[in-house]
Design an enzyme around this catalytic site. Structure first.
Site, PDB file in Angstrom:
ATOM      1  CG  ASP A   1      -2.001  16.938 -22.484  1.00  0.00           C
ATOM      2  OD1 ASP A   1      -1.424  15.826 -22.502  1.00  0.00           O
ATOM      3  OD2 ASP A   1      -3.242  17.057 -22.589  1.00  0.00           O
TER       4      ASP A   1
ATOM      5  CE1 TYR B   1      -4.196   1.801   0.515  1.00  0.00           C
ATOM      6  CE2 TYR B   1      -2.706   3.339   1.593  1.00  0.00           C
ATOM      7  CZ  TYR B   1      -3.938   3.070   1.019  1.00  0.00           C
ATOM      8  OH  TYR B   1      -4.891   4.043   0.941  1.00  0.00           O
TER       9      TYR B   1
ATOM     10  NE  ARG C   1     -12.199  13.549 -31.055  1.00  0.00           N
ATOM     11  CZ  ARG C   1     -12.957  13.072 -30.077  1.00  0.00           C
ATOM     12  NH1 ARG C   1     -14.264  13.168 -30.135  1.00  0.00           N
ATOM     13  NH2 ARG C   1     -12.406  12.498 -29.036  1.00  0.00           N
TER      14      ARG C   1
ATOM     15  CG  PHE D   1      -7.833  16.580 -24.764  1.00  0.00           C
ATOM     16  CD1 PHE D   1      -7.925  15.946 -25.989  1.00  0.00           C
ATOM     17  CD2 PHE D   1      -8.060  15.837 -23.616  1.00  0.00           C
ATOM     18  CE1 PHE D   1      -8.236  14.593 -26.066  1.00  0.00           C
ATOM     19  CE2 PHE D   1      -8.368  14.487 -23.690  1.00  0.00           C
ATOM     20  CZ  PHE D   1      -8.453  13.857 -24.909  1.00  0.00           C
ATOM     21  CB  THR D   2     -12.738  16.134 -24.333  1.00  0.00           C
ATOM     22  OG1 THR D   2     -11.771  15.081 -24.232  1.00  0.00           O
ATOM     23  CG2 THR D   2     -13.195  16.243 -25.777  1.00  0.00           C
TER      24      THR D   2
ATOM     25  CE  LYS E   1      -4.642   8.954 -24.487  1.00  0.00           C
ATOM     26  NZ  LYS E   1      -4.885  10.328 -24.104  1.00  0.00           N
TER      27      LYS E   1
ATOM     28  CG  PHE F   1     -18.957  12.069 -28.694  1.00  0.00           C
ATOM     29  CD1 PHE F   1     -18.979  13.305 -28.064  1.00  0.00           C
ATOM     30  CD2 PHE F   1     -17.994  11.149 -28.324  1.00  0.00           C
ATOM     31  CE1 PHE F   1     -18.058  13.605 -27.081  1.00  0.00           C
ATOM     32  CE2 PHE F   1     -17.056  11.458 -27.348  1.00  0.00           C
ATOM     33  CZ  PHE F   1     -17.096  12.683 -26.716  1.00  0.00           C
TER      34      PHE F   1
HETATM   35  C1  LIG Z   1      -5.994  11.069 -23.450  1.00  0.00           C
HETATM   36  C2  LIG Z   1      -5.625  12.453 -23.213  1.00  0.00           C
HETATM   37  C3  LIG Z   1      -5.831  13.076 -21.975  1.00  0.00           C
HETATM   38  C4  LIG Z   1      -6.568  12.405 -20.822  1.00  0.00           C
HETATM   39  O1  LIG Z   1      -5.952  11.243 -20.436  1.00  0.00           O
HETATM   40  P1  LIG Z   1      -6.780   9.936 -19.949  1.00  0.00           P
HETATM   41  O2  LIG Z   1      -5.692   8.966 -19.637  1.00  0.00           O
HETATM   42  O3  LIG Z   1      -7.649   9.520 -21.081  1.00  0.00           O
HETATM   43  O4  LIG Z   1      -7.558  10.326 -18.757  1.00  0.00           O
HETATM   44  C5  LIG Z   1      -5.391  14.367 -21.837  1.00  0.00           C
HETATM   45  N1  LIG Z   1      -4.809  15.032 -22.836  1.00  0.00           N
HETATM   46  C6  LIG Z   1      -4.596  14.463 -24.041  1.00  0.00           C
HETATM   47  C7  LIG Z   1      -3.947  15.233 -25.129  1.00  0.00           C
HETATM   48  C8  LIG Z   1      -5.003  13.170 -24.275  1.00  0.00           C
HETATM   49  O5  LIG Z   1      -4.842  12.632 -25.483  1.00  0.00           O
END
Ligand SMILES: *Cc1c(COP(=O)(O)O)cnc(C)c1O
Length: 469
Positions: free
Chosen positions: A216, A73, A383, A125-126, A259, A451
């Site tokens: 990011d 932990y 998109r 970004f979303t 990613k 979506f």
């Molecule tokens: C995927 C992504 C995020 C968010 O990450 P998650 O692991 O999906 O929560 C943030 N910024 C960018 C550019 C991304 O592609």
């Protein structure tokens, strides 16, 4: 002589069978999914290009690292391995693990953003924008105009427009800007990179005003590769060097390890300021888990740590970006309208240009994605207007300038022959585009993030002209 598109720098040790469906089965699946590719079951998909997030194939090294994960932990050995990898390759001092990227965004936004403040960034970004807004901030897009033009061949369409940034600082005051949010690459622009020169100028301008720069870093390795390929002065540097140099120009980073890092889950927040780190450690325990696991199992920490070191290896990152370019080149040669130049993780087809006869209110991108699935079982992501949703004040559909389908390539999952199948199918559907004489209408429209859950019917169906029959 080097091949233009080198073969994959790995061989296959374990296979996952794919289900090949008939056109009739796909017709049924599409109907059941309300013509929304987001609602398809993955078992009904042959080649899944919905996202590159968490869909990576891990290496034998990563799988074996998982077996030695320390599930303690507190103070797990696996955390220290991740910390060492992030320090070595990204260069930040303090690392706070999170379950994925948005967990890091939550911590960062809660710590730095106060109601009424403003966050400039190179395109939204979303999840990033959602967390900024949730904490009372307002996002401002300060990306260069070229990013919004699919045909513009600018090599660094992820660059910040410094004049836009300066104007915002003058307008709202530096004290009301907690940080500049820099994405590398820019996902929503189709994986377009920011140059080192531009990032340096952003850092200098921000520093001059006492504003932090937060990266990011989800696809920063892909961005580093583009800098090496395209920016004068960087060709002889290693991608690992360039990544470090990029991070040096920032005060911290939010990372989605789903990613670049070849993991299926995971993320982290990294900062240089020890006080910020202290605040983040206090918060992470509420939202994610203790600061030495942050919502990840010990084995996940190991997979991410091993993935980081693989992600910066030259042959790996070259193969990654070149596989995307391979698909892009096949489609470019066939005159398919694409966002140019081809980005680091995806090929984006301009659906509005491909289906000019389908009106925007019948969603050309959603229509094209459905047609592509019907043709071959390839799943793209929409998109365009469906993703953009409705304007909160007028209730009208937003029609963004880019109406795209995104063919997003998972890392190390598909081979070049899968890419050939995708290209053939896109070309075939484009050739028969007149069959798609109408688009799709909403049958069910959810209120938020429509979506994912929306359902559609072919427009004007009942007139005996269903293009999906
Ligand atoms: C995927 C992504 C995020 C968010 O990450 P998650 O692991 O999906 O929560 C943030 N910024 C960018 C550019 C991304 O592609």
């Amino acid at each position: 002589m080097p091949r233009q598109h080198p073969a994959e720098p790995w061989r296959i040790k374990m296979v996952e069978p794919l289900r090949v469906t008939t056109r009739h089965e796909r017709q049924q699946a599409l109907k059941e999914a309300g013509y929304n590719i987001s609602l398809l079951r993955s078992d009904d998909v042959y080649i899944d290009l919905y996202t590159d997030s968490g869909t990576n194939a891990m290496s034998d090294r990563q799988w074996s690292a998982m077996m030695v994960g320390d599930e303690a932990y507190a103070g797990a050995r696996s955390f220290y391995r991740l910390e060492a990898a992030v320090r070595k390759y990204y260069g930040y001092e303090h690392i706070i693990p999170t379950h994925q990227g948005r967990g890091a965004e939550n911590l960062l936004s809660r710590i730095l953003i106060r109601p009424g403040t403003h966050i400039p960034g190179n395109m939204y970004f979303t999840t990033t924008r959602a967390h900024q807004e949730l904490n009372g901030g307002t996002f401002h897009d300060v990306i260069i105009d070229e990013a919004h033009d699919p045909l513009d061949e600018h090599p660094f369409k992820g660059n910040v427009d410094l004049a836009k940034l300066e104007r915002l600082i003058a307008e709202v005051g530096a004290a009301n800007i907690p940080y500049v949010s820099v994405a590398a690459t820019v996902n929503m622009a189709g994986g377009q990179p920011i140059s080192m020169a531009n990032l340096t100028e952003v850092r200098d301008l921000a520093q001059h005003h006492g504003i932090a720069v937060m990266l990011d870093a989800a696809r920063a390795v892909e961005n580093a590769y583009f800098i090496k390929q395209r920016e004068p002065g960087w060709a002889t540097h290693s991608v690992a060097d360039i990544l470090r140099e990029m991070c040096e120009r920032t005060d911290g980073a939010a990372m989605s390890s789903k990613k670049d890092s070849y993991a299926n889950i995971g993320g982290w927040l990294a900062v240089r300021d020890p006080q910020l780190a202290e605040q983040a450690r206090n918060l992470v325990v509420l939202y994610e888990g203790l600061h030495t696991y942050g919502g990840m199992a010990g084995r996940d920490l190991e997979a991410v740590a091993a993935g980081i070191s693989e992600s910066v290896q030259e042959e790996n990152i070259a193969a990654r970006v070149n596989q995307v370019a391979y698909l892009g080149d096949l489609l470019t040669e066939a005159d398919i309208p694409l966002v140019q130049p081809i980005g680091g993780h995806a090929v984006c087809v301009d659906a509005a240009a491909a289906l000019p006869h389908v009106p925007r209110e019948q969603f050309p991108a959603q229509t094209l994605a459905a047609a592509l699935y019907l043709d071959s079982g390839v799943r793209a992501a929409e998109r365009g207007a469906v993703s953009a949703g409705r304007d909160h004040s007028t209730g009208q559909n937003r029609y963004p300038r880019l109406e795209l389908i995104r063919l997003t390539i998972p890392r190390r999952v598909y081979t070049q022959s899968h890419m050939d199948v995708v290209a053939e199918s896109v070309i075939q559907v484009h050739k028969e585009r007149d069959r798609l004489h109408t688009g799709l209408d909403f049958a069910h429209e959810p209120e938020t993030l429509r979506f994912f859950q929306a359902r559609f019917t072919p427009s004007g169906s009942g007139a005996g002209s269903d293009p999906f029959e």
